[in-house]
Design an enzyme around this catalytic site. Sequence first.
Site, mmCIF file in Angstrom:
data_model
loop_
_atom_site.group_PDB
_atom_site.id
_atom_site.type_symbol
_atom_site.label_atom_id
_atom_site.label_comp_id
_atom_site.label_asym_id
_atom_site.label_seq_id
_atom_site.Cartn_x
_atom_site.Cartn_y
_atom_site.Cartn_z
ATOM 1 N N LYS A 53 41.754 -0.340 67.118
ATOM 2 C CA LYS A 53 40.504 0.271 66.354
ATOM 3 C C LYS A 53 39.481 -0.377 66.700
ATOM 4 C CE LYS A 53 42.759 2.998 63.153
ATOM 5 N NZ LYS A 53 43.492 3.315 61.762
ATOM 6 N N ARG A 94 18.642 -12.231 70.409
ATOM 7 C CA ARG A 94 19.209 -10.954 69.745
ATOM 8 C C ARG A 94 20.455 -10.768 70.478
ATOM 9 N NH1 ARG A 94 20.856 -10.263 65.658
ATOM 10 N NH2 ARG A 94 18.828 -11.184 64.935
ATOM 11 N N ASP A 128 53.728 3.763 58.061
ATOM 12 C CA ASP A 128 52.305 4.138 57.776
ATOM 13 C C ASP A 128 52.179 4.628 56.525
ATOM 14 O OD1 ASP A 128 49.747 4.891 58.746
ATOM 15 O OD2 ASP A 128 50.453 6.903 58.925
ATOM 16 N N LYS A 180 53.743 7.370 68.038
ATOM 17 C CA LYS A 180 52.795 7.637 66.666
ATOM 18 C C LYS A 180 53.145 9.092 66.343
ATOM 19 C CE LYS A 180 48.748 6.094 66.405
ATOM 20 N NZ LYS A 180 48.779 5.083 65.234
ATOM 21 N N GLU A 194 56.334 4.986 64.890
ATOM 22 C CA GLU A 194 55.428 5.309 63.632
ATOM 23 C C GLU A 194 56.386 6.223 62.642
ATOM 24 O OE1 GLU A 194 51.504 7.321 61.949
ATOM 25 O OE2 GLU A 194 51.555 6.019 63.668
#
Length: 288
Positions: A140, A105, A227, A172, A206
């Site tokens: 992410k 597994r 963005d 950002k 951004e």
Amino acid sequence: MNNNSSPLLQNREVQDIIALALAEDTAQNDISSKLTIPESLEAEATLTAKAEGILAGVDIFSTIFERMDKTLQVDILKRDGSWLSCGDKAATIHGNARSILAAERTAMNFICHLSGIATATALYVEAVKGTGVDIADTRKTMAGQRMLEKYAIICGGGKNHRFNLSSGILIKDNHIAVLRRSGLTLGQIVAKAVANNKLYLKIEVEVNTIEQAIEAAEAGADILLLDNMSVMDMKTVTGKLRGKVRLEASGGITIDNVRAVAETGVDIISIGALTHSARALDMSLEIE
């Protein structure tokens, strides 16, 4: 057997991930197998694709079995980056049945997940073929899995964005929001970053609008992250700034619209879903 010269396996972080995964599953204490499987019984298992996709993580798969039991014989039949058709065999494992079952597994979790990321990436790369646009990942990623997930992106033909907060400058929206409270304009924020950039890294900013894109570029940004912009606005930005700064599109990118975004003239398209939402590739490990 496993290719111990693989750069991926030479990375200490990857070795730690493998050790943690085996410890998490208490692979050395598989009670079910100990109660039912004779200690000396041997078996052969085959890793088989049950769906089409790109293979990624076969060296990780092999290493898990070898870490579990050094006497296991793992034969790799397909290498990472290979296209798998349904029914294709990617590897075989021969040796102690208990050991194969104990590691199964953990090994399958890795190879199905990483192959899923590689397969999703390959679909996007194919969708923008001929445009010259790079498909890239983001940060992410699953906690502790970034090194492997970004490796899977490469297997699928994609590119890696920055690995962590120290490997690149990306101003950002929340950086901008905090500094705007101090009365700084976007241009002043970018100029501050340029002045303080002692590492001489590329500065990416951004932006959400055409006006912000122009302001950031004029202040010295090297890369603009467009963005969640509309295709029309991206075309306007590329018309004004292409060749002056690198342009990255991100946010709201799907397999249905990625071609249209690529044709706006951007240089890079980054897609968080490649890692945070990729569907595992369906594979099985069947004991003969």
